[in-house]
Design a protein around this motif. Sequence first.
Motif, PDB file in Angstrom:
ATOM      1  N   GLY A 170       0.792  -1.218   0.000  1.00 22.05           N
ATOM      2  CA  GLY A 170       0.000   0.000   0.000  1.00 22.05           C
ATOM      3  C   GLY A 170       0.827   1.272   0.000  1.00 22.05           C
ATOM      4  N   GLU A 171       2.130   1.163   0.321  1.00 28.10           N
ATOM      5  CA  GLU A 171       3.006   2.335   0.300  1.00 28.10           C
ATOM      6  C   GLU A 171       3.566   2.516  -1.109  1.00 28.10           C
ATOM      7  N   SER A 172       3.908   3.739  -1.436  1.00 25.86           N
ATOM      8  CA  SER A 172       4.521   4.030  -2.724  1.00 25.86           C
ATOM      9  C   SER A 172       5.998   3.641  -2.694  1.00 25.86           C
ATOM     10  N   LEU A 184       4.870 -12.039  -7.140  1.00 20.32           N
ATOM     11  CA  LEU A 184       4.864 -11.180  -8.336  1.00 20.32           C
ATOM     12  C   LEU A 184       3.449 -10.725  -8.695  1.00 20.32           C
ATOM     13  N   LYS A 185       2.694 -10.326  -7.690  1.00 18.99           N
ATOM     14  CA  LYS A 185       1.318  -9.888  -7.937  1.00 18.99           C
ATOM     15  C   LYS A 185       1.123  -8.395  -7.793  1.00 18.99           C
ATOM     16  N   VAL A 186       2.165  -7.664  -7.347  1.00 15.51           N
ATOM     17  CA  VAL A 186       2.001  -6.232  -7.089  1.00 15.51           C
ATOM     18  C   VAL A 186       2.828  -5.427  -8.083  1.00 15.51           C
ATOM     19  N   ALA A 187       2.129  -4.565  -8.843  1.00 15.65           N
ATOM     20  CA  ALA A 187       2.788  -3.677  -9.798  1.00 15.65           C
ATOM     21  C   ALA A 187       3.347  -2.479  -9.046  1.00 15.65           C
ATOM     22  N   PRO A 188       4.364  -1.832  -9.538  1.00 15.49           N
ATOM     23  CA  PRO A 188       4.983  -1.992 -10.847  1.00 15.49           C
ATOM     24  C   PRO A 188       6.114  -3.029 -10.887  1.00 15.49           C
ATOM     25  N   VAL A 189       6.545  -3.539  -9.729  1.00 16.40           N
ATOM     26  CA  VAL A 189       7.666  -4.483  -9.727  1.00 16.40           C
ATOM     27  C   VAL A 189       7.325  -5.745 -10.515  1.00 16.40           C
ATOM     28  N   SER A 190       6.091  -6.191 -10.448  1.00 16.97           N
ATOM     29  CA  SER A 190       5.688  -7.407 -11.165  1.00 16.97           C
ATOM     30  C   SER A 190       5.819  -7.264 -12.675  1.00 16.97           C
ATOM     31  N   LYS A 191       5.877  -6.045 -13.164  1.00 15.99           N
ATOM     32  CA  LYS A 191       5.958  -5.796 -14.613  1.00 15.99           C
ATOM     33  C   LYS A 191       7.391  -5.800 -15.140  1.00 15.99           C
ATOM     34  N   ILE A 192       8.376  -5.760 -14.252  1.00 14.38           N
ATOM     35  CA  ILE A 192       9.775  -5.666 -14.686  1.00 14.38           C
ATOM     36  C   ILE A 192      10.165  -6.837 -15.578  1.00 14.38           C
TER      37      ILE A 192
END
Length: 145
Positions: A45-47, A73-81
């Motif tokens: 929930g934190e940026s 790997l369910k939380v963007a934006p890290v999951s998109k890397i």
Amino acid sequence: DGEASNHARTSEADSFSLGGPPGELPFVDDDFDKGILKPDIVFFGESLPKDFFDCITGDIKACDLILVLGTSLKVAPVSKIIEMVDPEVPQILINREVVAHPHRFDAELLGNCDNIVAALANRLGWSLGGDGSEMTISPDQFDTA
């Protein structure tokens, strides 16, 4: 009976020690006496920090290996890397379960991350003991299916 229970709890608390003499509080550096102590992580929930967004484009272009460890790997934006890097960049998953389906990793080492990393380091002749000791894990302690 409640009095005996309270006495037992008090005795346990009195004998609890953090490494110093019983009953004496541990040393706390003045820099830590400024409020809530928060680890250097991002809670759900934190940026993400500004540096992440400032650096991600250049990091993706410079990247020559992706290691994914212990995540859903369910939380963007890290999951998109994993989708943003060049497809020629090898991607290795070290995790308890396969994630990011239908994404395909070049290698999937499934099991306990600590054991797998220790076994890989062992095979490379690296020492992981922070105190100078060797950490030895045999290959049969993890599943590489």
